[in-house]
Design a protein around this motif. Sequence first.
Motif, PDB file in Angstrom:
ATOM      1  N   THR A 170       0.106  -1.470   0.023  1.00  0.00           N
ATOM      2  CA  THR A 170      -0.316  -0.174   0.245  1.00  0.00           C
ATOM      3  C   THR A 170       1.521   1.125  -0.038  1.00  0.00           C
ATOM      4  OG1 THR A 170      -1.324  -0.869   1.036  1.00  0.00           O
ATOM      5  CG2 THR A 170      -1.455   1.225   1.112  1.00  0.00           C
ATOM      6  N   PRO A 171       0.827   2.297  -1.035  1.00  0.00           N
ATOM      7  CA  PRO A 171       1.356   3.367  -1.253  1.00  0.00           C
ATOM      8  C   PRO A 171       0.879   4.313   0.222  1.00  0.00           C
ATOM      9  CG  PRO A 171       0.766   2.805  -3.305  1.00  0.00           C
ATOM     10  CD  PRO A 171       0.244   1.970  -2.070  1.00  0.00           C
ATOM     11  N   PRO A 172       2.177   5.156   1.371  1.00  0.00           N
ATOM     12  CA  PRO A 172       1.394   5.684   2.040  1.00  0.00           C
ATOM     13  C   PRO A 172       0.889   7.186   2.092  1.00  0.00           C
ATOM     14  CG  PRO A 172       3.768   5.390   2.116  1.00  0.00           C
ATOM     15  CD  PRO A 172       2.890   4.551   0.782  1.00  0.00           C
ATOM     16  N   LEU A 173       1.304   7.086   0.839  1.00  0.00           N
ATOM     17  CA  LEU A 173       0.223   8.645   0.089  1.00  0.00           C
ATOM     18  C   LEU A 173      -0.751   8.168   0.190  1.00  0.00           C
ATOM     19  CD1 LEU A 173      -0.633  11.009  -1.121  1.00  0.00           C
ATOM     20  CD2 LEU A 173       0.341  10.181  -3.644  1.00  0.00           C
ATOM     21  N   LEU A 174      -1.918   6.487  -0.640  1.00  0.00           N
ATOM     22  CA  LEU A 174      -3.160   6.425  -0.140  1.00  0.00           C
ATOM     23  C   LEU A 174      -3.507   6.249   1.025  1.00  0.00           C
ATOM     24  CD1 LEU A 174      -3.557   4.128  -3.422  1.00  0.00           C
ATOM     25  CD2 LEU A 174      -3.463   6.051  -3.246  1.00  0.00           C
ATOM     26  N   VAL A 175      -2.741   5.427   1.757  1.00  0.00           N
ATOM     27  CA  VAL A 175      -2.997   5.355   2.625  1.00  0.00           C
ATOM     28  C   VAL A 175      -3.395   6.884   4.058  1.00  0.00           C
ATOM     29  CG1 VAL A 175      -2.660   4.879   5.329  1.00  0.00           C
ATOM     30  CG2 VAL A 175      -1.792   3.517   3.770  1.00  0.00           C
ATOM     31  N   PHE A 176      -2.277   8.131   3.528  1.00  0.00           N
ATOM     32  CA  PHE A 176      -2.615   9.502   4.217  1.00  0.00           C
ATOM     33  C   PHE A 176      -4.178   9.777   3.735  1.00  0.00           C
ATOM     34  CE2 PHE A 176      -0.840  13.180   5.960  1.00  0.00           C
ATOM     35  CZ  PHE A 176      -1.256  14.578   5.210  1.00  0.00           C
ATOM     36  N   VAL A 177      -4.256  10.367   2.365  1.00  0.00           N
ATOM     37  CA  VAL A 177      -5.420  11.027   1.912  1.00  0.00           C
ATOM     38  C   VAL A 177      -7.167  10.446   2.272  1.00  0.00           C
ATOM     39  CG1 VAL A 177      -5.793  11.760  -0.876  1.00  0.00           C
ATOM     40  CG2 VAL A 177      -3.565  11.583  -0.265  1.00  0.00           C
ATOM     41  N   SER A 178      -7.050   9.268   1.908  1.00  0.00           N
ATOM     42  CA  SER A 178      -7.468   8.528   2.960  1.00  0.00           C
ATOM     43  C   SER A 178      -7.826   9.174   3.985  1.00  0.00           C
ATOM     44  CB  SER A 178      -7.941   6.595   2.221  1.00  0.00           C
ATOM     45  OG  SER A 178      -9.112   5.951   3.617  1.00  0.00           O
ATOM     46  N   ASP A 179      -7.220   8.724   5.154  1.00  0.00           N
ATOM     47  CA  ASP A 179      -7.412   9.326   6.172  1.00  0.00           C
ATOM     48  C   ASP A 179      -7.633  10.322   6.522  1.00  0.00           C
ATOM     49  OD1 ASP A 179      -6.563   6.795   7.464  1.00  0.00           O
ATOM     50  OD2 ASP A 179      -4.893   7.093   7.568  1.00  0.00           O
ATOM     51  N   LEU A 180      -6.936  11.281   5.708  1.00  0.00           N
ATOM     52  CA  LEU A 180      -6.918  12.864   6.333  1.00  0.00           C
ATOM     53  C   LEU A 180      -8.555  13.056   5.106  1.00  0.00           C
ATOM     54  CD1 LEU A 180      -6.264  16.130   6.106  1.00  0.00           C
ATOM     55  CD2 LEU A 180      -5.739  15.876   4.076  1.00  0.00           C
ATOM     56  N   ALA A 181      -9.371  11.992   4.345  1.00  0.00           N
ATOM     57  CA  ALA A 181     -10.533  12.375   3.907  1.00  0.00           C
ATOM     58  C   ALA A 181     -11.754  12.429   5.546  1.00  0.00           C
ATOM     59  CB  ALA A 181     -11.105  11.447   3.317  1.00  0.00           C
ATOM     60  N   GLU A 182     -11.267  11.855   6.217  1.00  0.00           N
ATOM     61  CA  GLU A 182     -12.606  11.124   7.374  1.00  0.00           C
ATOM     62  C   GLU A 182     -12.429  12.965   7.998  1.00  0.00           C
ATOM     63  OE1 GLU A 182     -13.643   9.020   6.147  1.00  0.00           O
ATOM     64  OE2 GLU A 182     -14.116   8.545   7.997  1.00  0.00           O
ATOM     65  N   ASP A 183     -10.694  13.744   7.865  1.00  0.00           N
ATOM     66  CA  ASP A 183     -10.953  15.123   8.795  1.00  0.00           C
ATOM     67  C   ASP A 183     -11.127  16.095   8.288  1.00  0.00           C
ATOM     68  OD1 ASP A 183      -9.659  13.775  11.288  1.00  0.00           O
ATOM     69  OD2 ASP A 183      -8.175  13.421   9.764  1.00  0.00           O
ATOM     70  N   ALA A 184     -11.751  16.014   6.775  1.00  0.00           N
ATOM     71  CA  ALA A 184     -12.099  17.104   6.476  1.00  0.00           C
ATOM     72  C   ALA A 184     -13.579  17.224   5.945  1.00  0.00           C
ATOM     73  CB  ALA A 184     -11.412  16.898   4.484  1.00  0.00           C
ATOM     74  N   GLY A 185     -14.161  18.553   6.077  1.00  0.00           N
ATOM     75  CA  GLY A 185     -15.164  18.907   5.708  1.00  0.00           C
ATOM     76  C   GLY A 185     -16.024  19.165   4.472  1.00  0.00           C
ATOM     77  N   HIS A 186     -17.381  18.667   4.586  1.00  0.00           N
ATOM     78  CA  HIS A 186     -17.630  18.805   2.690  1.00  0.00           C
ATOM     79  C   HIS A 186     -17.732  20.031   2.978  1.00  0.00           C
ATOM     80  CE1 HIS A 186     -20.745  17.923   0.127  1.00  0.00           C
ATOM     81  NE2 HIS A 186     -21.353  19.057   0.545  1.00  0.00           N
ATOM     82  N   PRO A 187     -17.112  20.286   0.754  1.00  0.00           N
ATOM     83  CA  PRO A 187     -17.830  19.288   0.408  1.00  0.00           C
ATOM     84  C   PRO A 187     -15.889  18.156  -0.197  1.00  0.00           C
ATOM     85  CG  PRO A 187     -17.404  21.102  -0.980  1.00  0.00           C
ATOM     86  CD  PRO A 187     -17.045  21.448   0.026  1.00  0.00           C
ATOM     87  N   THR A 188     -14.760  18.587   1.012  1.00  0.00           N
ATOM     88  CA  THR A 188     -14.047  17.980   0.232  1.00  0.00           C
ATOM     89  C   THR A 188     -13.285  17.146   0.178  1.00  0.00           C
ATOM     90  OG1 THR A 188     -12.436  20.531   0.868  1.00  0.00           O
ATOM     91  CG2 THR A 188     -11.439  19.108   0.634  1.00  0.00           C
ATOM     92  N   ALA A 189     -14.057  16.313   1.716  1.00  0.00           N
ATOM     93  CA  ALA A 189     -13.940  14.703   1.435  1.00  0.00           C
ATOM     94  C   ALA A 189     -14.667  13.789   0.875  1.00  0.00           C
ATOM     95  CB  ALA A 189     -14.701  14.625   3.044  1.00  0.00           C
TER      96      ALA A 189
END
Length: 492
Positions: A170-189
Amino acid sequence: MITSLNVDDQHRLVEAILRIDAMSVRRERAVHLSALERDLGHRLEYVQHDKEKLDVWALVDALLNYPGAAQALVRILQTFYPNSLSVRALDELVTELLPEPWLDQADRRELHELITWLERADPGLTHLGRFPMLYRRAVGPAWPTLDREIRSMHDVVALLEEMPAGAEGTPPLLVFVSDLAEDAGHPTAPALRDWVRRQAVAHGLDGMFLQRHRPSLEPRAEPEASENYLVIECAPDALEEARYLVTAWLQVGREPGSTLQCGDEALPLSRIPELLERLLTSERSVVGRRSPDLTIEFILPRALLDHPFEQEKISIAGFEHRIGIRYPVVVRSLDRMRLAAVHPDWRHKWEWLSGNSVDAPVCLVTRRGEYDKEELFSHLSETSKTVLALAFPPWGGANGETDEHWVGLLAGIPVVAWCRDGRDPARFAREAKGLLAEDVMKLPRRTMELRRQALSGGGEGAGTAHLGLHLTLVFDDAERIPEPYVRLRSPA
């Protein structure tokens, strides 16, 4: 930084760049770097130096910090100078020294634009408080923690892109962006989640990643389509009179705008229709917008407020038509955007109008000089005074004198409408009453319908005298200020 070069190889890159005439001089280099930043989707930060070689050395340092940046610079130079031997030599050197990046150019730019949206939606950068945990979760214990101050997520995303996949592939970038989506507000998430899903599929991950992150990547209900705004700014050129630096953005709802055209070359007004036609027919983000609704906004200096931009014509498949009958076209004040002192009144009036847009009171001025300027300003300063209608065009823009239109803008009036060719007071009063009688927030679309009536023979004064052919509408949303102007508040 994962991508690094020894001193000799970095010096080779510096010399190769300096051998390109257009990159050997700071002023010309800045034009190409501006294009590079638009291509990357973010700023390329580096400390500039007075000496050309030191400046280019710092530039190469910055290029090495961002995967794909050097390759993107080569592409841009090849576009400008397709037959240049020095550009070809730089291309060969970059191919020799730097590996092909993991992401392609379009996917990387999309990610950086999403990161920019997140940072602008959170001006205090409070999301960075959770960054160390997200970073550690993405890279695992094999990589050291970052020992530098984190000012932006752009350089972090660049660093993660170059890190190899972990034990599970698993590329670390995908893990990071996936987890970041959980903290990002709508509509960015949702956009971040969609980006991760597409990368996982495109790079053939074995399903374990998607299974582990299914809760965060599960498609969410699509939000209602937001209004699209094509924003065209015409800023006066300091060196050439009657020419303008034209910048274009596409803005979706209250998201930060994405730049489509940057004003590097001063253009005459006669070139604006050509630019509009290109954006409306060939620009992928405009043509491929999810919602068909599109409002065209012209951000103009005082001297251009009366220009009939909605009457400009574009051609689609050989059919020429005025943009004002296909799209709602409104005007916004460049001078007011730059004048921070009047922003509080402007914002306050817009807030009031947003909640009281049905049958909002209208200040009607049918004759020039009907009010003393200070008397008019005092009258318009009342909170409920948000709509100004004038039967005559502005007259003070060219010489800087104060006219009724400028008084209205200084008083914070967000909606101003006038007839460009002057109008009989009684006739204009009837026309304005009909136009402004309903929900003012729907005025841009009603104005488009009025312009259509002018060409279809409907309504009072059909033909060349129809108000639809001579009406300018300032419709200035104080909560939606495009970059680079200071946002009056974070997006809702």
